[in-house]
Design an enzyme around this catalytic site. Structure first.
Site, PDB file in Angstrom:
ATOM      1  N   HIS A  68       0.836  -1.202   0.000  1.00 24.79           N
ATOM      2  CA  HIS A  68       0.000   0.000   0.000  1.00 24.79           C
ATOM      3  C   HIS A  68       0.872   1.253   0.000  1.00 24.79           C
ATOM      4  CE1 HIS A  68      -3.198  -2.779   1.032  1.00 24.79           C
ATOM      5  NE2 HIS A  68      -4.040  -1.822   0.724  1.00 24.79           N
ATOM      6  N   PRO A  69       0.386   2.286  -0.661  1.00 29.16           N
ATOM      7  CA  PRO A  69       1.150   3.548  -0.684  1.00 29.16           C
ATOM      8  C   PRO A  69       0.953   4.325   0.613  1.00 29.16           C
ATOM      9  CG  PRO A  69      -0.929   3.843  -1.814  1.00 29.16           C
ATOM     10  CD  PRO A  69      -0.853   2.372  -1.431  1.00 29.16           C
ATOM     11  N   SER A  81      -6.431   3.513  -5.528  1.00 29.92           N
ATOM     12  CA  SER A  81      -5.855   4.352  -4.477  1.00 29.92           C
ATOM     13  C   SER A  81      -5.975   5.830  -4.816  1.00 29.92           C
ATOM     14  CB  SER A  81      -4.386   3.987  -4.231  1.00 29.92           C
ATOM     15  OG  SER A  81      -4.281   2.740  -3.606  1.00 29.92           O
ATOM     16  N   GLU A  84      -9.615   6.876  -4.259  1.00 30.54           N
ATOM     17  CA  GLU A  84      -9.970   6.876  -2.838  1.00 30.54           C
ATOM     18  C   GLU A  84      -9.316   8.047  -2.110  1.00 30.54           C
ATOM     19  OE1 GLU A  84     -10.353   2.034  -3.016  1.00 30.54           O
ATOM     20  OE2 GLU A  84      -8.572   2.926  -2.111  1.00 30.54           O
ATOM     21  N   PHE A 116       1.067   3.374   7.020  1.00 26.62           N
ATOM     22  CA  PHE A 116      -0.198   3.575   7.713  1.00 26.62           C
ATOM     23  C   PHE A 116      -1.332   3.214   6.761  1.00 26.62           C
ATOM     24  CE2 PHE A 116      -3.735   6.535   8.748  1.00 26.62           C
ATOM     25  CZ  PHE A 116      -3.968   6.158  10.061  1.00 26.62           C
ATOM     26  N   ALA A 119      -8.692   2.914   5.473  1.00 28.99           N
ATOM     27  CA  ALA A 119      -9.675   2.861   4.387  1.00 28.99           C
ATOM     28  C   ALA A 119     -10.324   4.244   4.307  1.00 28.99           C
ATOM     29  CB  ALA A 119     -10.707   1.773   4.651  1.00 28.99           C
ATOM     30  N   VAL A 120      -9.855   5.058   3.383  1.00 24.98           N
ATOM     31  CA  VAL A 120     -10.193   6.482   3.376  1.00 24.98           C
ATOM     32  C   VAL A 120     -11.571   6.816   2.817  1.00 24.98           C
ATOM     33  CG1 VAL A 120      -7.771   7.175   3.299  1.00 24.98           C
ATOM     34  CG2 VAL A 120      -9.057   6.961   1.163  1.00 24.98           C
TER      35      VAL A 120
END
Length: 165
Positions: A68-69, A81, A84, A116, A119-120
């Site tokens: 994940h970025p 991503s 989101e 970090f 889930a935005v």
């Protein structure tokens, strides 16, 4: 958007092409989830993705988390991503906000060894920053578990966007 009947009828390669990117750079999750077909419904499909992640060994889980970025990064993001993070306003931060995210990303990675995960979708940048500040003090095992929970939420959001109920 596909219905569950269409999803269940997909040949393995078509399923992988349609859902292999649900788990960030980790198509093995979709491959494993596909083995639970036929899905009774979208919820069963979501549960199968979560089960595939939870059943994996710790190294595979950690590699998925590390795929994940960082949030609010200017690095190249996957299409999901990007969408989101833009939805949460992370593509339009002020210079001060960007600096704060960058500093938190660095501290977090140094402390835990992975980015970090949050889930935005449906969140604001302020909610994300509050969570960042609260979670950075967690014990490593608790934060690893929280990261897995957030990854499962990301699965849910992405599958809800692609599969009709």
């Amino acid at each position: 958007m596909n219905g569950i009947e269409q999803v269940n009828a997909m040949p393995p390669q078509e399923f992988l092409a349609a859902f292999g990117d649900v788990a960030e750079h980790s198509p093995w999750v979709a491959r494993e989830a596909a083995s639970f077909r036929p899905f009774a419904g979208r919820e069963a499909m979501i549960a199968s993705f979560a089960h595939a992640l939870r059943a994996a060994n710790r190294d595979a889980q950690l590699n998925l988390i590390r795929a994940h970025p960082d949030l609010a990064t200017r690095a190249k993001l996957t299409q999901d991503s990007s969408k989101e993070q833009a939805g949460a306003g992370l593509d339009s931060l002020s210079p001060d906000e960007f600096a704060r995210f960058t500093a938190l990303n660095t501290r977090y990675r140094e402390r835990f060894g992975f980015p970090f995960i949050f889930a935005v979708k449906g969140a604001t940048r302020h909610m994300i920053l509050e969570s960042f500040e609260a979670r950075i003090g967690n014990a490593p095992e608790k934060e690893f578990e929280t990261a897995l929970e957030q990854v499962c939420r990301i699965f849910r959001f992405r599958l809800e966007d692609r599969v009709s109920p």
